[in-house]
Design an enzyme around this catalytic site. Structure first.
Site, short mmCIF file in Angstrom:
data_model
loop_
_atom_site.label_atom_id
_atom_site.label_comp_id
_atom_site.label_asym_id
_atom_site.label_seq_id
_atom_site.Cartn_x
_atom_site.Cartn_y
_atom_site.Cartn_z
N CYS A 49 39.12 40.21 34.04
CA CYS A 49 40.34 39.95 33.28
C CYS A 49 40.70 41.51 32.73
CB CYS A 49 40.29 38.89 32.53
SG CYS A 49 39.47 37.49 32.98
N ARG B 83 43.46 43.62 37.55
CA ARG B 83 42.14 42.92 37.51
C ARG B 83 42.20 41.35 37.29
NH1 ARG B 83 38.61 46.53 34.53
NH2 ARG B 83 37.52 44.84 33.67
N TRP C 96 41.96 36.34 35.09
CA TRP C 96 41.15 35.94 36.46
C TRP C 96 40.42 34.64 36.24
CZ3 TRP C 96 36.70 35.48 39.19
CH2 TRP C 96 36.75 35.42 40.54
N ASN D 14 36.92 39.02 27.85
CA ASN D 14 36.40 39.15 29.13
C ASN D 14 34.81 38.98 29.23
OD1 ASN D 14 38.74 40.08 29.94
ND2 ASN D 14 38.20 42.30 30.37
N GLY D 15 34.27 38.21 30.11
CA GLY D 15 32.75 37.88 30.32
C GLY D 15 32.64 36.34 30.46
N GLU E 30 34.58 46.10 58.19
CA GLU E 30 35.81 46.59 57.32
C GLU E 30 37.25 46.14 57.85
OE1 GLU E 30 36.09 47.21 54.41
OE2 GLU E 30 37.78 48.33 53.96
N LYS F 61 39.41 43.60 55.50
CA LYS F 61 40.62 43.94 54.97
C LYS F 61 41.70 42.86 55.48
CE LYS F 61 40.10 47.36 52.80
NZ LYS F 61 39.06 47.05 51.97
N GLU G 173 41.63 39.59 53.79
CA GLU G 173 41.66 39.60 52.12
C GLU G 173 43.17 39.79 52.12
OE1 GLU G 173 40.31 42.82 49.01
OE2 GLU G 173 40.01 43.27 51.06
N HIS H 247 27.00 37.45 72.89
CA HIS H 247 25.97 36.42 72.68
C HIS H 247 26.50 35.17 71.76
CE1 HIS H 247 22.85 39.26 73.75
NE2 HIS H 247 23.46 40.28 73.12
N LYS I 38 40.36 42.95 40.89
CA LYS I 38 39.94 44.23 41.32
C LYS I 38 38.24 44.43 41.05
CE LYS I 38 40.33 48.54 43.21
NZ LYS I 38 40.59 48.63 44.46
#
Ligand code: F6R
Length: 605
Positions: free
Chosen positions: A4, A29, A74, A100-101, A477, A481, A484, A501, A600
């Site tokens: 956050c 964040r 968040w 935060n935490g 990647e 992306k 996301e 396969h 982030k």
């Protein structure tokens, strides 16, 4: 709450506009909800809202008061609603807390506080802090003392900022495991979870260490331990969009500059040597290492996977990549002849941080490849290299990934030249690396074409991304992306040889594949996979090397990249893939800087 944003202000100016602009900068964040508290003996201001701060409407010109705290959330503990939004307060609404935490023992503390008569108004772990501080305030007039006693009772992590009406000329900030930075600007002070909320006011900062408590008053501050004042050199305008519709696109277009910044001054071309100042103190030990373990998460792990190919092929050092979040649960065989290199943009990713703490216990050499100066990972490592690319604001890692690949190339040359790599090979790699900013610009010139492709394929809901050797990780990647950023679409990345396969069962005319097939040592094998897709009516978008005309027979669409060394192709190939994700997300009308459910810096394990 962990990923956050926190900002606090105490000084002589109205606090609200400073908190508001700071919070906007921190929104990347977390953006589930946000809240403010501004102290005014006549009329306090408390606002909590679900949603993004950038959507906040209204006239706040009458909010007065020179002390305040704010938070963008968040959600981790407790759903997204107004009650769970920070600031949280005690029973009497005297003490206000942003955090935060994670308070791991919050349930037991909460039960105990309830049995002592405290009334809770949210489902968060944070609110426990407000009530604990309230409890200790009964016997301690100084708020910092009550905060210190409260924090002794909690288990977990915190970056916490507290205001109390009972000791109103102060704000108190404390940290354990979650970053907090103080900004000093004459006789006013700021506190924030990251420098971007502070840099437009002052460049004079102090990074709080774990277990430190800072007390900020209108004209002075103190911390329990003396800390040197550092100067940060981020440009304020770096945090602006500069005409781009969003940060993600802006940051993709900054890739040539990011390569430049990552490599400038770090090569001695004529001797084919890399000159990485941050690693110099460890060079003696690095000469004797027998293996390397690379750790990271998400996109940073994809960089590590490319690094594995580079280090094994050119430095001839056995290399392994570990998913940081799995690292602690394996019995990784480490010793003092193993170097563990942690790769992280934010430098705050909890999984990566824990992985290196575990490696330290086993006596390995701990190295970092980090963007954020002074971050937890940067401080935990024995030696390391900074990306030097300024802040990355878009939630998606873009320019930081390219910087990581560029620096991994330098590390490969550095370690390779300590071993068997010849001057000629070292020089050749560096000469090609030096050309990359120009080649990246050339690749970006095709952005309009990629945009058109994104439009053309926006109706599809599934994509495969395939590549081989250096570009197998880039397939991962590209897929990450896309899902996301354009999250209505599902994508899967895989090493091209794996397709046959199993996954090939999914291929038909409604399931396109992006095939990364530069003209390199595995090109012919890539063509085999493409033939197999074509035989099943699958659509193909190829990323190929300039001048390759035959590929048009196999592919429905082609994006070209300029020619470079095989080990450097991932840097160029990534550009159209990141652009494709960005444009597809925009095409679907999504907020690509703040994709849903993400944040982030992931400071939760
Ligand atoms: C993807 C993305 C994430 C991060 C990951 C690690 O676009 O941004 O997958 O790469 O969370 O973050 P850092 O590099 O800050 O450790």
């Amino acid at each position: 709450m962990l990923m956050c944003g926190i900002v606090g202000y105490i000084g002589k100016r109205p606090a609200f506009p400073i908190l508001f602009s700071g919070l906007k900068r921190l929104e990347y964040r977390g953006y589930d909800s946000f809240g403010f508290f501004v102290f005014n003996p006549e009329k306090d201001f408390l606002l909590k809202k679900v949603g993004k701060i950038s959507d906040l409407q209204g006239d706040f010109s009458n909010v007065s008061g020179e002390i305040g705290i704010a938070h963008t959330r968040w959600a981790t503990t407790g759903e997204v609603n107004e009650e769970n939004t920070h600031p949280h307060y005690d029973c009497q609404k005297n003490i206000f807390v942003v955090h935060n935490g994670i308070i791991e023992n919050y349930k037991e503390l909460k039960e105990k506080l309830i049995s002592e008569g405290h009334k809770f108004s949210s489902g968060t772990d944070t609110e426990v802090l407000a009530h604990l501080i309230e409890k200790h305030s009964q016997s301690h007039n100084k708020i910092e003392e009550a905060v210190s006693l409260a924090l002794r009772e909690v288990r977990g992590t915190y970056g916490v900022v507290v205001f109390s009406k009972k000791d109103p000329q102060k704000i108190v900030a404390a940290k354990l495991g979650s970053p907090l930075i103080l900004g000093i600007n004459g006789n006013e002070f700021l506190v924030a979870s990251d420098p971007s909320a502070i840099v437009s006011h002052t460049r004079q900062v102090i990074t709080l260490d774990d277990n430190e408590i800072a007390v900020l008053s209108p004209d002075k501050f103190f911390i329990l331990k003396e800390k040197p004042i550092e100067k940060i050199d981020w440009e304020t305008e770096e945090a602006q969009k500069q005409g781009f519709p969003n940060f993600m696109l802006k940051e993709i277009f900054e890739i040539p500059e990011a390569i430049e910044k990552s490599i400038t001054g770090r090569m001695i071309l004529e001797e084919g040597l890399a000159k990485l100042g941050g690693l110099e103190q460890a060079l003696g030990k690095l000469k004797n290492i027998k293996k390397i373990t690379l750790v990271g998460c998400g996109t940073a792990r994809h960089a590590a996977l490319v690094g594995e190919y580079m280090l094994e092929e050119y430095a001839k050092i056995p290399t392994k990549v570990e998913i940081a979040s799995e690292f602690r649960y394996k019995n990784s065989i480490l010793d003092d002849q193993t170097a563990v290199l942690a790769i992280s943009q934010s430098g705050e990713t909890a999984d990566t941080l824990e992985a290196i703490k575990e490696s330290k216990r086993k006596g390995s050499i701990i190295l970092g490849l980090v963007n954020t100066v002074g971050s937890s990972i940067a401080r935990e490592t024995d030696a390391g290299v900074y990306c030097r690319i300024g802040p990355e604001i878009g939630v998606a890692a873009t320019k930081s990934f390219i910087s990581q690949l560029s620096i991994l190339t330098l590390i490969t040359v550095g370690l390779g030249r300590q071993r068997e790599m010849s001057l000629v090979v070292g020089r050749k790699i560096l000469e090609n690396l030096q050309q990359l900013p120009e080649l990246a610009k050339k690749t970006l010139n095709q952005s309009e074409q990629v945009k058109e492709l994104a439009k053309k394929y926006s109706g599809y809901r599934n994509f495969f991304f395939i590549g081989r050797k250096y570009n197998a990780p880039i397939a991962l990647e590209g897929a990450l992306k896309l899902k996301e950023i354009a999250w209505k679409i599902h994508a899967e990345g895989l090493a091209a040889g794996e397709l046959k396969h199993g996954q090939i069962a999914l291929i038909d005319e409604g399931f396109p594949t992006i095939c990364i097939c530069p003209s390199d040592s595995v090109y012919e094998k890539m063509k085999n996979a493409m033939e197999e897709i074509k035989a099943r009516q699958g659509k193909i978008i190829a990323i190929a090397t300039e001048g390759n005309e035959e590929i048009k027979d196999l592919a429905d669409d082609v994006i070209y990249i300029p020619k470079t060394l095989e080990m450097l192709t991932p840097i160029l190939v990534t550009i159209p893939l990141h652009l494709f994700a960005a444009y597809l997300g925009m095409e679907l009308g999504l907020d690509i800087d703040k994709p849903r459910n993400l944040a982030k810096s992931v400071t939760v394990e």
